[in-house]
Each structure stands twice: as structure tokens, then as C-alpha cells.
Write an enzyme that holds these catalytic residues in place. Sequence first.
Site, PDB file in Angstrom:
ATOM      1  N   LYS A 127      18.754 -22.267  10.942  1.00  0.00           N
ATOM      2  CA  LYS A 127      18.719 -20.881  10.577  1.00  0.00           C
ATOM      3  C   LYS A 127      18.311 -20.277  11.850  1.00  0.00           C
ATOM      4  O   LYS A 127      17.240 -20.440  12.534  1.00  0.00           O
ATOM      5  CB  LYS A 127      17.685 -20.588   9.700  1.00  0.00           C
ATOM      6  CG  LYS A 127      17.286 -19.176   9.315  1.00  0.00           C
ATOM      7  CD  LYS A 127      16.404 -19.114   8.084  1.00  0.00           C
ATOM      8  CE  LYS A 127      15.730 -17.634   7.862  1.00  0.00           C
ATOM      9  NZ  LYS A 127      14.940 -17.434   6.778  1.00  0.00           N
TER      10      LYS A 127
ATOM     11  N   GLU B 219      12.192 -12.167   3.741  1.00  0.00           N
ATOM     12  CA  GLU B 219      11.920 -12.395   5.037  1.00  0.00           C
ATOM     13  C   GLU B 219      11.534 -14.245   5.050  1.00  0.00           C
ATOM     14  O   GLU B 219      11.001 -14.485   6.074  1.00  0.00           O
ATOM     15  CB  GLU B 219      10.905 -11.739   5.718  1.00  0.00           C
ATOM     16  CG  GLU B 219      11.363 -10.304   6.111  1.00  0.00           C
ATOM     17  CD  GLU B 219      12.515 -10.372   7.505  1.00  0.00           C
ATOM     18  OE1 GLU B 219      12.424 -11.607   7.922  1.00  0.00           O
ATOM     19  OE2 GLU B 219      13.063  -9.365   7.665  1.00  0.00           O
TER      20      GLU B 219
END
Length: 495
Positions: A78, A341
Site C-alpha cells: 500500500k 485512514e
Amino acid sequence: MELIKKIVIVGGGTSGWMAAAALANAQTVTPVEITLIESSQIGTIGVGEGSTPYLKHFMASLGFTESDWMSRCDASYKTGIYFDDWNHAGSRYFHPFYNELDVKPAEVFFHCANTRRRGAGPHIIGDDFFLSGQLAQLNLAPKPHKSLPVEPEYGYHFDAAKLAKVLKQFALAKGVSHLIDDVTTVVQDNNDNIAKLNLKSGINVSGDFFIDASGFRAVLIEQALDVPFESFAAELANDAAVAVSTQLDGEIPKPYTISKALTAGWMWRIPLTSRVGNGYVYSSAHLSPRQAELELAAELNIDADNSDFKHVNMKVGMRRSPWTKNVLAIGLSHSFVEPLEATALMVTQWGIESFVKTLTVQHPAIDLAQSRKAYNQQLTRLVLGVKEYIHAHYVTSQRRDSEYWRQVTKPEQMQPRLAEIMSCWRTGQDFDALMYRLDVDLAYFSPSWYALFAGMDYRDEKLFIKQHPIAPQVIDKAQNYFKQIALNYFANTAE
């Protein structure tokens, strides 16, 4: 002065086994006996989870290499998060993971963003000015195959249930005792410390210290010690989620998470190596579970009547005293801020590692009262910092296309520090000076705030004077700088 020789962890899952693994791996002065009690009644959602770069450091601290654990957890890399439609339909910006290679190009971005908010520049987002943004655009994994002077920062997408199993195997191999049982009663001593736990099987387990990893049930911290939970509902309206997995269909996992704003919340898309985890985080005051299923199914182009949806009720908030008496609450027992987040494991990891440091640095001459006070203050500061950054995603939005968005964009519920941050940006004041002054209290630092505010084009339009075009070579230079690094040092996500 107290001595901790026996720690009992209530709850498995990622949080419980993270704690067990970290404690078992710690080099304490005096050996510590660790027992983990895991309920057979609690299932897992298992639809994919994202992380911040902190997980990379946690796994490395246990001695894992990425090849040791990633393939066992369906994990992919990621580089950051794309935020789609958050400002209006068709809007998009990228929240990168910042590293030292970004310093000079990022300064150009910061200058352009400051020019824009002061009314004399075009809208520009940070994607081209950060290495992770370029890697995301090129679908390149953030793991360099040739040596770089700086190690890039990146996170992971993974199956949380499988990660828990990896950590469980590690902890058991390190000598952690494991019981599959349920706590029926909690026995406290005259000082209200927990002395032992009576289990459904009829046995009891005593300990010097207890870790509550029992999730929203909070068996020890709430049911036994009655430590209050502070809700964040006034600022963060989302209190439910529906999740479903879809197939990759031969697609190479993208090296980024997607968060897309919908009518009453937002949906995530997290690509694992075996499937894609999807979900819709929403406000139950604005949407029913069935409506959420239908909207998510439409976004994914799947049949809502033949899909395996999993629903979760979320308790958004925190306990300001996660370490109370001889109990430490971690994971959902301590706090939950919606997963926008991907900060849940980061907060859990910080809590575990800080407690481990207390044992390894101060043990056996350990002043628990002083350690407990400092721990609670620091962890509270972290969670409140995460909350204010996530809240900023909503109050900067220009969306007003549903009752939900008209509610969550209202500024009235902002806490004073977030209001100060947003006012400073919007009125063209010295933002960097404010970031420096608030540094100790922030969970996110300048690059993240710049990415958010510039990405959302948050500004006072009354300040707009005229548009000075940015010379194309400025962006081209940043793109070419990172493109050369990306193509020379990084490989396709499938390699």
C-alpha cells in the site's frame, strides 16, 4: 514499586495476539508469564484491512521478513489512499506516505498550495510531488529491487484474521499459554485491582496484570472497572459498516486503497492478493442496513440478493484511561475511530509497544502510577489527533447533496484545535509556524495536512484575486524526477 510477573490477555484477534507476540518477544529483566484467553464465541469479519507504515516496523521488530508473513496473510503493498468524490463528484486526491526522497519536490507542492489558499494560484494536488503518488499512478510496488539511500515508507493490505494466526503461531512458539474459554466473573481485590478471572470451564486464572483485548465488549475495562467511554458521535456521525468481498478476476492488486464518498458515508476498496475487500462505512441515522447493501452492491456491480454481506455496529470514541488499576485496554476495548485512514492497528501497536517499553526499561523497579499517568496522557493525545484529522475530511468538503453531507460538513462541532488549524489555512496565515507550534499534539504532520487541504481545495474564495498559471515544467520536473526513480528502482506489483 510493583513487580509484574504474570500477564493475562483477554481476547484474541489481531490486537490480542499482537500484544502476546510483542510481550513474548520482549527482553524483560524478570521473566514474565503470559496467558491469552480467547473466546470461542467471537467471530471475525475478515474482508481485508489496510495499515500505515508502522506495521512494517512492528513485524520487523519480531524478526519477520515480508516474505515470512505477507503470503500467509494474502497481503499486498500500500502506497497510500485515493480519496474519490469527497469534495464533489469526480474529485480525487491522494494521501501519500511521506519519506526523505520527497523533501525537495514536496516543497514545490507546499509553495503551490500556499499560493492557492492565499488567492493567487490554480488548484494543484500533491500526487505528482511524492514518490508514493507516482508509484500509485504507475501501479508499482513500493518495495525497491535496488538499493536506495532512503528506505521508502509504505503500508500493507492484508487479511486481519490471517495476520492474527501468524502472530498466534509466533506467540505460542515463544511460550505463551493459550486457553479457549469465556470469562464468566471477574474477581477484584480490596484495592479494586483484578485478582483473577473465573472461566466458563470452571477453572480460574490469576495474574499480576491484565490486558483487555475483548473488543467492544470491554469485559475488563468497562464491565469490571467501569471506566467510561467518551463518544465521538458529535464529530463523527458514522456508526455502522457493511462489508463484502469480491473477486480479483485476474486483476493485479493495485498498490493503494480507495476511499470513495457515497450518499451517507464512504466505501473502501482494499485489494488483497486473493480477493478485494470492500465495505461501506455509514451513518445509521441516514441509511438503513438494507439501503447500505443496495448502494454498495450498485457501486460494485454485484447482485445484492446473492452477496455475503457482513454488518458491524461501530462504537466510535475512546477511554481516556485505558490503563486503569492493573488493566490495560487495547484495540476496540480502548478506542475506535472510523477506519478512514487505517489507523486502528497503528493506535493498538503504539499502546502495546509503549507498555512493553515500560516493562523492559523500568522493570523491576517500576513506578506503575507514574508510568500509567504518562501512558494515558500520550495515548489520549494520539487518538484525539487521529480524530481531528479524520474530522477534517468532512468539514472541508463542499458536498451538500444529501442530508448526511449537510450535517457532517457543519463546522459547529469542531474542537478548538481543529478550528484553529482550519482557520489558519483558510485565512492565509503562516501554516508551517502553526504546525511547528502544535507539533507535540498532532497525530499527522504537515505533509498530510497539505495533502488534505490542497486535495479538497479548501480555501476562502473571497480571497481569490487572480490565477497565476504554474509553469508546466515545474510539474513535469517533479513527475520526471520520481518517474525515473520509480522505473529504475521499483517493480510491478505482481513481481
